[in-house]
Design an enzyme around this catalytic site. Structure first.
Site, PDB file in Angstrom:
ATOM      1  N   ASP A  12       0.823  -1.202   0.000  1.00  0.00           N
ATOM      2  CA  ASP A  12       0.000   0.000   0.000  1.00  0.00           C
ATOM      3  C   ASP A  12       0.862   1.259   0.000  1.00  0.00           C
ATOM      4  O   ASP A  12       1.921   1.288   0.630  1.00  0.00           O
ATOM      5  CB  ASP A  12      -0.903  -0.013   1.240  1.00  0.00           C
ATOM      6  CG  ASP A  12      -2.050   0.972   1.138  1.00  0.00           C
ATOM      7  OD1 ASP A  12      -2.330   1.458   0.028  1.00  0.00           O
ATOM      8  OD2 ASP A  12      -2.674   1.261   2.179  1.00  0.00           O
ATOM      9  N   GLU A  59     -11.560  -5.072  -6.450  1.00  0.00           N
ATOM     10  CA  GLU A  59     -12.065  -3.701  -6.344  1.00  0.00           C
ATOM     11  C   GLU A  59     -11.228  -2.704  -7.147  1.00  0.00           C
ATOM     12  O   GLU A  59     -11.711  -1.617  -7.497  1.00  0.00           O
ATOM     13  CB  GLU A  59     -12.125  -3.262  -4.883  1.00  0.00           C
ATOM     14  CG  GLU A  59     -13.130  -4.014  -4.014  1.00  0.00           C
ATOM     15  CD  GLU A  59     -12.672  -5.393  -3.588  1.00  0.00           C
ATOM     16  OE1 GLU A  59     -13.515  -6.211  -3.172  1.00  0.00           O
ATOM     17  OE2 GLU A  59     -11.445  -5.669  -3.685  1.00  0.00           O
ATOM     18  N   ASN A  60      -9.974  -3.054  -7.440  1.00  0.00           N
ATOM     19  CA  ASN A  60      -9.104  -2.125  -8.162  1.00  0.00           C
ATOM     20  C   ASN A  60      -9.556  -1.881  -9.602  1.00  0.00           C
ATOM     21  O   ASN A  60      -9.094  -0.928 -10.251  1.00  0.00           O
ATOM     22  CB  ASN A  60      -7.660  -2.625  -8.162  1.00  0.00           C
ATOM     23  CG  ASN A  60      -6.972  -2.488  -6.827  1.00  0.00           C
ATOM     24  OD1 ASN A  60      -6.052  -3.244  -6.500  1.00  0.00           O
ATOM     25  ND2 ASN A  60      -7.414  -1.532  -6.011  1.00  0.00           N
ATOM     26  N   TRP A  61     -10.453  -2.722 -10.107  1.00  0.00           N
ATOM     27  CA  TRP A  61     -10.987  -2.482 -11.450  1.00  0.00           C
ATOM     28  C   TRP A  61     -11.781  -1.182 -11.508  1.00  0.00           C
ATOM     29  O   TRP A  61     -12.068  -0.668 -12.600  1.00  0.00           O
ATOM     30  CB  TRP A  61     -11.878  -3.648 -11.881  1.00  0.00           C
ATOM     31  CG  TRP A  61     -11.135  -4.904 -12.195  1.00  0.00           C
ATOM     32  CD1 TRP A  61     -11.110  -6.057 -11.455  1.00  0.00           C
ATOM     33  CD2 TRP A  61     -10.305  -5.157 -13.333  1.00  0.00           C
ATOM     34  NE1 TRP A  61     -10.317  -7.009 -12.053  1.00  0.00           N
ATOM     35  CE2 TRP A  61      -9.814  -6.481 -13.217  1.00  0.00           C
ATOM     36  CE3 TRP A  61      -9.938  -4.395 -14.452  1.00  0.00           C
ATOM     37  CZ2 TRP A  61      -8.968  -7.059 -14.163  1.00  0.00           C
ATOM     38  CZ3 TRP A  61      -9.097  -4.966 -15.393  1.00  0.00           C
ATOM     39  CH2 TRP A  61      -8.623  -6.277 -15.257  1.00  0.00           C
ATOM     40  N   ILE A 184      -7.917  -4.850   6.282  1.00  0.00           N
ATOM     41  CA  ILE A 184      -7.676  -6.145   5.656  1.00  0.00           C
ATOM     42  C   ILE A 184      -7.837  -6.050   4.145  1.00  0.00           C
ATOM     43  O   ILE A 184      -7.147  -6.718   3.379  1.00  0.00           O
ATOM     44  CB  ILE A 184      -8.616  -7.220   6.241  1.00  0.00           C
ATOM     45  CG1 ILE A 184      -8.352  -7.395   7.733  1.00  0.00           C
ATOM     46  CG2 ILE A 184      -8.445  -8.555   5.505  1.00  0.00           C
ATOM     47  CD1 ILE A 184      -9.285  -8.383   8.406  1.00  0.00           C
ATOM     48  N   GLU A 196      -0.569 -12.601  12.638  1.00  0.00           N
ATOM     49  CA  GLU A 196      -0.121 -11.381  13.302  1.00  0.00           C
ATOM     50  C   GLU A 196      -0.017 -10.293  12.234  1.00  0.00           C
ATOM     51  O   GLU A 196       0.320 -10.574  11.078  1.00  0.00           O
ATOM     52  CB  GLU A 196       1.247 -11.600  13.956  1.00  0.00           C
ATOM     53  CG  GLU A 196       1.255 -12.660  15.054  1.00  0.00           C
ATOM     54  CD  GLU A 196       0.488 -12.223  16.277  1.00  0.00           C
ATOM     55  OE1 GLU A 196       0.514 -11.012  16.599  1.00  0.00           O
ATOM     56  OE2 GLU A 196      -0.144 -13.085  16.916  1.00  0.00           O
TER      57      GLU A 196
END
Length: 240
Positions: A12, A59-61, A184, A196
């Site tokens: 990210d 979702e990146n589409w 997430i 973790e």
């Protein structure tokens, strides 16, 4: 140091990295390539045997088509550039997702060729989550289980997991999400159940081997209980 067996990274911060430099978002994606290769080698050298990277979500589409097109070209260029070294270093490459027909056919072919080239390698398994959605994987596993006509009272977590893609993938021990965000984001939802998490603030294009090792150190210092009141030993679940 006993290292986690399976590390997953949510890569990210590419867009923010570019914005800080008054560059287009795609410049952040391009700069991310160096971080990817550095982390792959750091994981391999540290003894991590499974590494998963979240490269592109379902979702990146929704992003601008120009950005998506450039990202697809960058991924294809990176595969062609780095396939020989990944193979030489004994890394088996897999791609998790890859169901959307909008993925360009030449990229699909390059990915298929990379997986074929490296399928017998055993030093480390690299899984690239590309066109991936954790919820979709669970839905598809449920559909597969229904088609198998398994009686409801015989369905267990283990039998359900056998219907997930790449069912031999072990549970994730450590998730690293760069840029300081703490979400997430629909990533390997089944596999991260007992992971973790660490959230380094560094943006992904600046993330390097030293940062990766710091995350491993943070993992080792934690006591994993898996719902029990007693700490699990570091040779227990997740470090088989």
């Amino acid at each position: 140091m006993v290292v986690p067996r399976h590390v997953a990274c949510v890569m990210d911060g590419n867009g923010r990295w570019a914005a800080q430099r008054s560059l287009p978002r795609t410049a952040g994606h391009e700069a991310a390539e160096a971080a990817v290769m550095d982390v792959i080698e750091a994981a391999r050298s540290s003894g991590v045997t499974w590494l998963s990277l979240y490269a592109f979500s379902t979702e990146n589409w929704r992003r601008p088509s120009g950005e998506v097109d450039i990202l697809m070209r960058l991924v294809r260029r990176a595969i062609r550039k780095h396939a020989p070294v990944l193979h030489t270093r004994g890394i088996r490459c897999r791609f998790l997702g890859m169901t959307d027909p909008r993925i360009p056919a030449p990229l699909v072919q390059d990915i298929t060729d990379l997986m074929t080239l490296t399928r017998d390698n055993k030093r480390m398994t690299l899984t690239v989550a590309f066109d991936h959605g954790g919820r979709r994987d669970i839905v598809e596993a449920a559909r597969s289980l229904i088609r198998s006509e398994t009686p409801a009272d015989q369905v267990t977590e283990a039998s359900f997991a056998e219907h997930l893609p790449y069912s031999d993938t072990p549970d994730v021990d450590l998730v690293i999400r760069t840029s300081g965000e703490q979400r997430i984001s629909n990533f390997m939802l089944w596999q991260v159940a007992y992971a973790e998490w660490v959230f380094p603030k560094v943006l992904w294009p600046d993330f390097r081997a030293a940062h990766f090792c710091e995350c491993l150190d943070a993992y080792v210092r934690r006591q994993r209980r898996f719902g029990d009141v007693r700490p699990a030993t570091m040779t227990g679940k997740g470090l088989r």
